[in-house]
Design a protein around this motif. Structure first.
Motif, short mmCIF file in Angstrom:
data_model
loop_
_atom_site.label_atom_id
_atom_site.label_comp_id
_atom_site.label_asym_id
_atom_site.label_seq_id
_atom_site.Cartn_x
_atom_site.Cartn_y
_atom_site.Cartn_z
N VAL A 1 1.03 -1.06 0.04
CA VAL A 1 0.20 0.05 0.19
C VAL A 1 0.86 1.21 -0.05
O VAL A 1 1.91 1.38 0.81
CB VAL A 1 -1.01 0.10 1.29
N ARG A 2 0.90 2.08 -0.79
CA ARG A 2 1.58 3.30 -1.23
C ARG A 2 0.79 4.44 -1.52
O ARG A 2 -0.33 4.61 -1.96
CB ARG A 2 2.78 2.99 -2.19
N ASN A 3 1.37 5.90 -1.62
CA ASN A 3 0.93 6.63 -2.16
C ASN A 3 1.00 6.45 -3.85
O ASN A 3 1.60 5.89 -4.40
CB ASN A 3 1.84 7.89 -2.07
N ALA A 4 -0.17 7.03 -4.18
CA ALA A 4 -0.71 6.82 -5.73
C ALA A 4 0.10 7.74 -6.69
O ALA A 4 0.26 7.37 -8.03
CB ALA A 4 -2.16 6.76 -6.07
N THR A 5 0.56 8.76 -6.04
CA THR A 5 1.50 9.74 -6.95
C THR A 5 2.98 9.50 -7.28
O THR A 5 3.56 9.22 -6.28
CB THR A 5 1.56 11.12 -6.41
N ASP A 6 3.24 9.28 -8.50
CA ASP A 6 4.59 8.75 -8.85
C ASP A 6 5.02 10.41 -9.71
O ASP A 6 4.61 10.51 -10.57
CB ASP A 6 4.48 7.70 -10.08
N VAL A 7 6.15 10.71 -9.21
CA VAL A 7 6.74 11.91 -9.47
C VAL A 7 7.78 11.85 -10.38
O VAL A 7 8.62 12.84 -10.49
CB VAL A 7 7.18 12.84 -8.24
N ALA A 8 7.98 10.57 -11.02
CA ALA A 8 8.97 10.30 -12.06
C ALA A 8 8.53 9.83 -13.20
O ALA A 8 7.10 9.01 -13.20
CB ALA A 8 10.30 9.42 -11.54
N ASP A 9 8.86 9.95 -14.49
CA ASP A 9 8.21 9.28 -15.72
C ASP A 9 8.72 7.59 -15.54
O ASP A 9 7.60 7.12 -16.36
CB ASP A 9 8.99 9.92 -16.84
N ASP A 10 9.46 7.24 -14.69
CA ASP A 10 9.62 5.85 -14.70
C ASP A 10 9.46 5.04 -13.55
O ASP A 10 9.19 6.14 -12.61
CB ASP A 10 11.17 5.65 -15.11
N PRO A 11 8.83 3.84 -13.50
CA PRO A 11 8.40 3.50 -12.16
C PRO A 11 9.52 3.05 -11.36
O PRO A 11 10.74 3.21 -11.71
CB PRO A 11 7.88 2.09 -12.59
N GLU B 1 9.85 23.85 -22.94
CA GLU B 1 8.29 23.44 -22.16
C GLU B 1 7.48 24.53 -22.86
O GLU B 1 6.37 24.61 -22.42
CB GLU B 1 8.47 23.64 -20.75
N ASP B 2 7.84 25.69 -23.77
CA ASP B 2 7.06 26.52 -24.37
C ASP B 2 6.45 27.45 -23.17
O ASP B 2 5.35 27.62 -23.14
CB ASP B 2 5.94 26.15 -25.15
N GLU C 1 1.68 23.81 -13.83
CA GLU C 1 1.29 23.18 -12.58
C GLU C 1 2.49 22.16 -11.85
O GLU C 1 2.78 21.24 -13.03
CB GLU C 1 -0.13 22.47 -13.05
N ILE C 2 2.58 22.15 -10.79
CA ILE C 2 3.55 21.17 -10.06
C ILE C 2 2.76 20.21 -9.21
O ILE C 2 2.15 20.55 -8.24
CB ILE C 2 4.42 21.95 -9.33
N THR C 3 2.96 19.01 -9.39
CA THR C 3 2.39 17.81 -8.60
C THR C 3 3.42 17.20 -7.78
O THR C 3 4.53 16.84 -8.03
CB THR C 3 2.04 16.54 -9.42
N PHE C 4 3.12 17.62 -6.36
CA PHE C 4 4.40 17.25 -5.55
C PHE C 4 4.09 15.58 -4.97
O PHE C 4 3.00 15.01 -5.08
CB PHE C 4 4.04 17.85 -4.08
N PRO C 5 5.29 15.13 -4.18
CA PRO C 5 5.19 13.54 -3.99
C PRO C 5 4.01 13.50 -3.36
O PRO C 5 3.50 12.06 -3.31
CB PRO C 5 6.39 13.33 -3.22
N ASP C 6 3.21 14.22 -2.28
CA ASP C 6 2.24 13.79 -1.49
C ASP C 6 0.89 13.77 -2.31
O ASP C 6 -0.23 13.49 -1.89
CB ASP C 6 1.81 14.81 -0.31
N ASP D 1 4.00 19.99 -14.92
CA ASP D 1 2.83 19.74 -16.43
C ASP D 1 3.09 18.44 -16.55
O ASP D 1 2.95 17.88 -17.77
CB ASP D 1 3.35 20.77 -17.22
N GLY D 2 3.09 17.55 -15.54
CA GLY D 2 2.93 15.92 -15.86
C GLY D 2 3.96 15.18 -16.20
O GLY D 2 3.90 14.04 -16.28
N HIS D 3 5.28 15.90 -16.08
CA HIS D 3 6.69 15.18 -16.43
C HIS D 3 7.50 15.38 -15.30
O HIS D 3 7.59 16.28 -14.60
CB HIS D 3 7.24 16.06 -17.69
N GLY D 4 8.07 14.44 -15.15
CA GLY D 4 9.01 14.05 -13.88
C GLY D 4 10.17 15.05 -14.06
O GLY D 4 10.89 15.03 -15.18
N LYS D 5 10.54 15.93 -13.16
CA LYS D 5 11.52 16.92 -13.33
C LYS D 5 12.38 16.87 -11.87
O LYS D 5 11.66 16.55 -10.87
CB LYS D 5 11.04 18.46 -13.60
#
Length: 847
Positions: free
Chosen positions: A60-70, A613-614, A622-627, A568-572
């Motif tokens: 059981v883990r956080n559903a947010t993956d902040v990288a493009d790769d698993p 990124e234009d 938009e930034i999505t944080f690890p939480d 904007d949806g891409h791991g950085k």
């Protein structure tokens, strides 16, 4: 019949057979060793990961993956979910898992470092849900007790009952009550693990005691993983994910395979390919010499009725036999070479997490065909040329090399060389660089015989005056057969050219990186920022940064925190800093807007990243944080210099609410006017002793430390490229040995008219040395040009990257040429000694 004849011919000339086999063997052994080591790494790391999750049925883990790769590190989840998961039917047990940064401080007050992650967490009492096993002592029962892995205990000379400091990242005093192993290993790879009890881990490792990292679930007997994961998912809130254990383990293995191991495998394969290419040219030249020497033999076969096809097939059969034999031996030698490479990496600071050696059938399926095909391809042209010799013409000649150089070859080579130089000068990025390299090398190899005939005389003229008769003989032999000399030097040209390109690129990267770092760092003192004892040093407590900022003489300071997020949806990779006075600490060459006072919703972006990124000044992203929290940020500034700080900067107040741990990767201090750098640095060092003594450096020291890490990688490259030079020198020795055999009668005449054995030896040694020096000199010129082209293509002014200076490592290149000359001298030692020992009468009787 042809097969028997081919085998008999090979066996009758064992010295030639051994030389050809060695040329192929070195290349195939390197390829085999590279594949074996990569497979061993994959098997070992994959095995460790599978061991770590072997008994876990659901994660059981956080559903947010902040990288493009698993496989990336995720944010935490609410600790109250543990009881909810335990209540799901089919769950036999569920244990909270806390995991974060934790580094043990040794008895000398310095943090114990290594080449793996420094991890702290909680001791899991259910043995099915953890790979760690107590080897000595007991599990922790209070917040100030810990279990450490056996590798850390050995490294720090620690035992049960010792009082230690654990950096989490703030200093935590604890008592060692147990020593654990990771299965049957002392630790997980090159990492370390420190386990508190659950309350201690939640108190010390994570910033919020109400959060945990994951939940490990053990299913009741007979319960399917996927069915249980589906049931648990239904009981979880949004933003939390239940994943079957096998799938979670597979993701982790795939992440390593597609990331580090893929790069590592490619890295080794590239150098194996270089060795094979150099070997191919060496083999090609040796077969050419052999074909020329067998002119009479071929003529007799043709006169007795053998057709061109039979002669060609015989030559190819011999090449295939050599290819099969050398590839098979090289395949077996790859096991030893893999072990040697492992020790080499360890000696240079790259401890590889391997268990034994893994030999897969795919290695044989790759090495054997590659070795055989390379040998056959290298022998094809000489074989075809040899089959075209007319019987009458061959019987009249002595098999010597033609004196007249083909005009068409010279013109073609000159055109290719001019075209390659033009493409390199004009540019064209990576594609242009590749085309320029191929055409320049092809042109150089085609015009080399003419260049030796035209320039070899003046360049080697001093040798006759300095070394007398042996020097004159060596010079004459060199110039008499320019195509043979050029062929013998071809492998050396390629080897030295490749080494020179890497040397120039490394020197340019080192100088450019240092220059950029000096420009970016406006402060006078840097804490941390590079590992003092490995490649996974971690960082230090923000408390140290705050206390250092309050020292007398310090004007302002900021910690630098690495922050992974989705932009904007891409791991950085972002950096979180104290931006209020950022312009006093970093000179980022701001092109528009401002990078200071970013606040809770401002972001500064490099001009290159903004272009990709234009984004422009004032744009919203938009930034999505690890939480899992999403937040809109406004671009407030654009800058050009990215050394140290990267492409994305946000303020720490924007990052802090979403971070599970607080760890500064580095800190930069700006001093007040008139403050002594040495005095303040000493004060910071005394303060740092309480936090595991992270390195404290002035700006130049920080620049040098970053360059030192690059230099370690460069040392690995040099050692791997050395094999190509060994193959090249082997080709020279082979050619000289064959040439000495061809000139047996000539050497006998020299002895008959009074030449001493020492003079014969010296002449052949000088011939070998001159060949190596000519090859090394040509390779150096080609390598310098291609290095310049590479610098312009990868990091020059015609790209969007920061311009790299063209730096020539004069000392290293001088060593390279010296090694090439000495190698040539050594390569000629044995053939020269054998030639000098020939009985005069037998030599004179040789036809």
């Amino acid at each position: 019949m042809l097969i028997r004849l081919s085998l008999a011919n090979l066996w009758a000339r064992k010295r030639r057979l051994v030389g050809l086999v060695l040329a192929v063997l070195l290349g195939t052994a390197f390829l085999s060793g590279a594949l074996v080591l990569a497979d061993t790494m994959s098997s070992s790391i994959g095995g460790l990961i599978r061991d770590s999750g072997a008994g876990t049925d659901v994660v059981v883990r956080n559903a947010t993956d902040v990288a493009d790769d698993p496989g990336s590190q995720r944010g935490g989840i609410d600790a109250s979910l543990v009881d909810r998961v335990r209540a799901v039917p089919g769950v036999a047990n569920a244990e909270p898992i806390v995991q974060g940064y934790g580094q043990v401080v040794g008895k000398d007050g310095k943090a114990l470092t290594g080449n793996g992650p420094r991890v702290a967490g909680n001791w899991v009492p259910d043995p099915a849900l953890t790979p760690y096993r107590l080897a000595d002592g007991r599990a922790p029962t209070t917040a100030d007790e810990v279990v450490i892995d056996r590798a850390t205990a050995k490294q720090g000379h620690l035992k049960g009952g010792d009082r230690i400091t654990v950096l989490t990242p703030g200093p935590v005093s604890a008592t060692v009550v147990g020593i654990a192993t990771f299965g049957d290993q002392d630790a997980f790879g090159g990492g370390s693990f420190t386990a508190f009890d659950l309350d201690g881990a939640r108190q010390h490792v994570l910033r919020d005691p109400g959060r945990i990292s994951t939940i490990a679930v053990r299913a009741a007997d007979g319960t399917d993983q996927r069915e249980l994961a589906t049931r648990i998912q239904q009981a979880l809130p949004a933003g939390t994910q239940a994943l079957p254990g096998a799938q979670a383990t597979g993701e982790a293995v795939d992440a390593v395979e597609d990331g580090f191991l893929s790069i590592f495998r490619t890295f080794l394969t590239v150098f194996a390919a270089i060795a094979l290419v150099v070997a191919a040219f060496s083999i090609n030249h040796t077969f050419s010499v052999v074909a020329a020497q067998r002119t009479r033999e071929v003529a007799l076969m043709r006169a007795l009725g053998a057709g061109r096809g039979q002669v060609l097939r015989q030559a190819l059969i011999e090449a295939l036999v050599i290819g099969v034999l050398a590839s098979a031996i090289g395949l077996a030698m790859g096991l030893g070479l893999a072990a040697g490479l492992k020790e080499l990496f360890a000696g240079l600071g790259f401890e590889l997490p391997t268990r034994g050696l893994t030999f897969k059938a795919s290695t044989a399926y790759t090495v054997l065909p590659v070795g055989i095909l390379v040998t056959a391809f290298a022998a094809l042209v000489p074989a075809v040329r040899g089959s075209r010799v007319a019987p009458i013409t061959a019987l009249r000649g002595s098999g010597a090399e033609a004196v007249v150089l083909p005009r068409r070859r010279l013109v073609t080579g000159a055109v290719l060389l001019a075209a390659g130089i033009a493409i390199g000068v004009v540019g064209g990025g990576m594609i242009g660089m590749a085309i320029a390299a191929a055409t320049v090398l092809s042109g150089v190899l085609l015009v080399a015989p003419a260049a030796i005939r035209a320039l070899g005389g003046p360049l080697t003229a001093p040798l006759a005056r300095l070394r007398g008769a042996p020097g004159a003989l060596a010079r004459g032999n060199l110039l008499r057969s320019p195509r043979r000399t050029a062929g013998a030097a071809t492998a050396m040209v390629l080897g030295i050219a490749v080494v020179t390109v890497f040397s120039v690129f490394a020197a340019s990267l080192k100088e450019g990186s240092g220059e950029q770092t000096r420009k970016v760092i406006a402060g006078q003192i840097v804490i941390g920022g590079s590992s003092p004892g490995g490649w996974a040093g971690g960082g230090h407590s923000p408390e140290l940064t705050s206390r250092a900022a309050a020292l007398p003489g310090v004007e302002t300071a900021t910690g630098i925190r690495s922050a992974s997020a989705l932009v904007d949806g891409h791991g950085k990779q972002l950096l979180a800093v104290e931006s209020a006075h950022l312009d006093r600490l970093f000179d980022l060459d701001v092109t528009s807007g401002a990078v200071t006072a970013l606040g809770a919703n401002g972001i500064a972006i490099s001009a290159d990243a903004a272009k990709d990124e234009d984004l422009t000044l004032g744009s919203s992203t938009e930034i999505t944080f690890p939480d899992g929290v999403k937040q809109a940020f406004t671009v407030t500034g654009l800058y050009d210099r990215t050394a140290v700080v990267g492409d994305y900067l946000i303020d720490r107040q924007a990052w802090e609410p979403h971070a599970d741990t607080a760890l500064d990767a580095a800190a930069v201090l700006r001093l007040r006017p008139g403050a002594s750098t040495g005095t303040v640095k000493a004060a910071v060092e005394r303060l740092a002793e309480e936090y595991g003594a992270p390195p404290v450096r002035d700006r130049e020291g920080f620049v040098a430390a970053r360059a030192e890490m690059l230099q370690t990688l460069v040392a690995v490259v040099y050692v791997l490229l050395a094999l190509a030079l060994v193959i090249a020198l082997g080709g020279i020795a082979n050619t000289l040995s064959l040439a000495a055999h061809e000139r047996t009668r000539e050497l006998g005449l020299l002895r008959a008219i009074g030449a001493a054995r020492s003079q014969v030896r010296a002449a052949l040694r000088w011939e070998s040395t001159l060949t190596a020096v000519l090859g090394a000199g040509t390779g150096l010129v080609v390598g310098l040009f291609l290095g310049w082209v590479a610098i312009r293509a990868i990091g020059g002014g015609n790209t969007g990257a920061a311009a790299l200076p063209f730096a020539v490592p004069v000392g290293q290149i001088a060593i390279l040429i010296t090694v090439g000359a000495l190698g040539g001298l050594l390569a000629g030692a044995r053939p020269a000694a054998k030639a000098a020992k020939l009985p005069v009468l037998r030599a004179l009787a040789t036809e």
